[in-house]
Design an enzyme around this catalytic site. Sequence first.
Site, PDB file in Angstrom:
ATOM      1  CG  HIS A  50      -1.874  -1.058   1.380  1.00  0.00           C
ATOM      2  ND1 HIS A  50      -1.765  -2.051   2.322  1.00  0.00           N
ATOM      3  CD2 HIS A  50      -3.010  -1.323   0.690  1.00  0.00           C
ATOM      4  CE1 HIS A  50      -2.789  -2.880   2.210  1.00  0.00           C
ATOM      5  NE2 HIS A  50      -3.554  -2.462   1.233  1.00  0.00           N
ATOM      6  N   GLY A 160      -3.339  -1.522  -6.773  1.00  0.00           N
ATOM      7  CA  GLY A 160      -2.229  -2.460  -6.901  1.00  0.00           C
ATOM      8  C   GLY A 160      -2.436  -3.457  -8.030  1.00  0.00           C
ATOM      9  CD  GLU A 161       1.068  -3.032 -12.265  1.00  0.00           C
ATOM     10  OE1 GLU A 161       2.074  -3.752 -12.070  1.00  0.00           O
ATOM     11  OE2 GLU A 161       1.076  -2.036 -13.015  1.00  0.00           O
ATOM     12  CD  GLN A 166      -9.427  -4.422  -6.333  1.00  0.00           C
ATOM     13  OE1 GLN A 166     -10.173  -5.002  -5.566  1.00  0.00           O
ATOM     14  NE2 GLN A 166      -8.396  -3.726  -5.885  1.00  0.00           N
ATOM     15  CB  SER A 198      -1.594 -10.328   0.707  1.00  0.00           C
ATOM     16  OG  SER A 198      -2.928 -10.509   1.126  1.00  0.00           O
TER      17      SER A 198
END
Length: 300
Positions: A50, A160-161, A166, A198
Amino acid sequence: MSSGESPGAAGPAAGRPVVARTRAELADARARIEGRLAFVPTMGALHEGHLSLVRQARRSADAVAVSIFVNPLQFGPDEDFDRYPRTFDADLEACAAEGVDLVFAPDRAVMYPTEPQVTVDSGPMGKIVEGAARPGHFDGMLTVVLKLLNLVRPDVAIFGEKDAQQLAMIRRMVADLNVPVEIVGGATVREPDGLALSSRNRYLSAEERRTALALSRALRAGADAAAGGPAAVLGAAESVLDKAATAEPPLVLDYLVLVDPATFTPVTDSHTGPAILAVAGRVGATHLIDNVSLQLGKER
Ligand code: PAF
């Protein structure tokens, strides 16, 4: 408004973020932001992945907003909504250290004052791959992202990739519904041994974490076989995952797919050019996903 300097006074030395809990507080803080605003929507439990998005946001705009909201709509009935980590104080400190200007941290009643009757339908793309493993997930995710974009009104939003489908779905929603925002992807951040960061990694025991490493190893094996084409990529990744399926604890594979980056439909056997190799599986009770971008085939 909880605290902080005037938003828009960008830069890590500018002081603590303004914390907006309500729509009125957000509107007030947003009205005082000058220049280009970059937005990083999150569910909190912030980690380096993040924070790298926040740094990217900082480089691309005059001010940075982060949202922290664990969105109930995107969790299935048997998923981890209740146990999803909620670490607001640490998240706020991390945002302050990164010079974030505005943190929007609504509770459920602010985001969903009444049970929503109209939601975003993620369409066919929302029902394949991760959407097949988590029915309803993408409808709930797109619904909250659209609401957040409407409330925060950023110039650019960064996702985020690691959540590649998403990101592809958000790009599609923004294009299909003419949402006036630029969508940008941020690179996946990994542990030195390859595990993608994650918020769910904290659920893993040491043994589960060892098994979970098979996801990134499979992707690397697949990427190394890219010159051989789709069958070689999938074969190389599968052989890593097959071993992990018999490990203790085992990896229970949800899917391994080689897909078109924009549509998430499987590429053909003769496909050359860009593709995404995406994998998901469960280790114990933890659902983990990862992916890598590839160029398939010979030199062009
Ligand atoms: O990626 C996430 O953390 C969430 O899906 C998002 C985009 C913040 C929506 O709840």
